[in-house]
Design an enzyme around this catalytic site. Structure first.
Site, PDB file in Angstrom:
ATOM      1  N   LYS A   1      -2.315  -5.523   8.070  1.00  0.00           N
ATOM      2  CA  LYS A   1      -2.411  -5.889   9.482  1.00  0.00           C
ATOM      3  C   LYS A   1      -2.731  -7.378   9.658  1.00  0.00           C
ATOM      4  O   LYS A   1      -3.504  -7.761  10.522  1.00  0.00           O
ATOM      5  CB  LYS A   1      -3.472  -5.032  10.168  1.00  0.00           C
ATOM      6  CG  LYS A   1      -3.150  -3.545  10.091  1.00  0.00           C
ATOM      7  CD  LYS A   1      -4.138  -2.711  10.856  1.00  0.00           C
ATOM      8  CE  LYS A   1      -3.893  -1.223  10.750  1.00  0.00           C
ATOM      9  NZ  LYS A   1      -2.540  -0.778  10.860  1.00  0.00           N
ATOM     10  N   CYS A   2      -2.099  -8.202   8.847  1.00  0.00           N
ATOM     11  CA  CYS A   2      -2.355  -9.637   8.825  1.00  0.00           C
ATOM     12  C   CYS A   2      -1.131 -10.379   9.343  1.00  0.00           C
ATOM     13  O   CYS A   2      -0.010  -9.908   9.196  1.00  0.00           O
ATOM     14  CB  CYS A   2      -2.662 -10.055   7.377  1.00  0.00           C
ATOM     15  SG  CYS A   2      -2.878 -11.810   7.092  1.00  0.00           S
ATOM     16  N   GLY A   3      -1.334 -11.560   9.901  1.00  0.00           N
ATOM     17  CA  GLY A   3      -0.207 -12.385  10.313  1.00  0.00           C
ATOM     18  C   GLY A   3       0.687 -12.763   9.137  1.00  0.00           C
ATOM     19  O   GLY A   3       1.861 -13.073   9.319  1.00  0.00           O
ATOM     20  N   LEU A   4       0.142 -12.707   7.927  1.00  0.00           N
ATOM     21  CA  LEU A   4       0.913 -13.039   6.729  1.00  0.00           C
ATOM     22  C   LEU A   4       1.562 -11.806   6.087  1.00  0.00           C
ATOM     23  O   LEU A   4       2.270 -11.938   5.091  1.00  0.00           O
ATOM     24  CB  LEU A   4       0.020 -13.746   5.702  1.00  0.00           C
ATOM     25  CG  LEU A   4      -0.641 -15.054   6.177  1.00  0.00           C
ATOM     26  CD1 LEU A   4      -1.555 -15.620   5.104  1.00  0.00           C
ATOM     27  CD2 LEU A   4       0.404 -16.073   6.586  1.00  0.00           C
ATOM     28  N   THR A   5       1.343 -10.628   6.660  1.00  0.00           N
ATOM     29  CA  THR A   5       1.885  -9.385   6.099  1.00  0.00           C
ATOM     30  C   THR A   5       3.395  -9.448   5.857  1.00  0.00           C
ATOM     31  O   THR A   5       3.873  -8.882   4.862  1.00  0.00           O
ATOM     32  CB  THR A   5       1.499  -8.175   6.974  1.00  0.00           C
ATOM     33  OG1 THR A   5       0.062  -8.094   7.011  1.00  0.00           O
ATOM     34  CG2 THR A   5       2.054  -6.873   6.419  1.00  0.00           C
TER      35      THR A   5
END
Length: 169
Positions: free
Chosen positions: A34-38
């Site tokens: 659930k990360c912007g970098l996912t």
């Protein structure tokens, strides 16, 4: 002893180690769903698939230490990675990469400096370590450096295992 010898569990809970991938060049990454970098999962999987036949593998370690961005159970993480990104590379148990509960693999990895000479704590999700087939660490890449960045690709190419010698024809 190298990081290849340190015990770890697979995401399915089985005893293992990075030694299960011995002889391969590894890109070890702390991951989160659930990360912007996912979306880096896409490039990680593409690298894994494209270079597997040349002795390369990605090894993912889910971690919930950065903004609570990996809250799921092992089953939920496996389902998300498979269904959303088609992940086939080895995933290991959810661990801590910083602080007093830091997994021993990350104790070794965080001792390695990045290109700027900075060692120490993991900055965020998707920090990457390139590990040679002998278990030594070749390079460290910070989270915003994408898996398909030319610097990462060049380092991987330079550290792939030598192809077997076919001998005289």
């Amino acid at each position: 002893m190298t990081i290849l010898d340190i015990p770890v569990k697979t995401l399915a809970g089985q005893d293992s180690s990075l030694g299960a991938l011995a002889g391969k060049t590894l890109l070890v990454v702390n991951v989160a769903s659930k990360c912007g970098l996912t979306p880096q999962y896409t490039a990680l999987e593409e690298l894994h698939e494209r270079l597997a036949s040349r002795g390369f593998a990605v090894a993912g370690f889910p971690c919930n230490q950065f903004g609570g961005q990996e809250p799921g159970t092992a089953g939920e993480i496996a389902e998300f990675c498979s269904a959303t990104y088609g992940v086939t590379f080895p995933m290991f148990e959810k661990i801590e990469v910083n602080g007093p509960g830091r997994h021993p693999i990350y104790t070794e990895l965080t001792a390695v400096p990045d290109a700027g000479g900075e060692a120490g704590d993991i900055q965020w999700n998707f920090e990457k370590f390139l590990v040679r087939p002998d278990g030594s660490v070749a390079a460290r890449f910070r989270p915003r450096t994408t898996p398909d960045d030319p610097e990462v690709l060049s380092a991987i190419e330079a550290n792939l295992p030598a192809p077997p010698n076919p001998g005289p024809a």
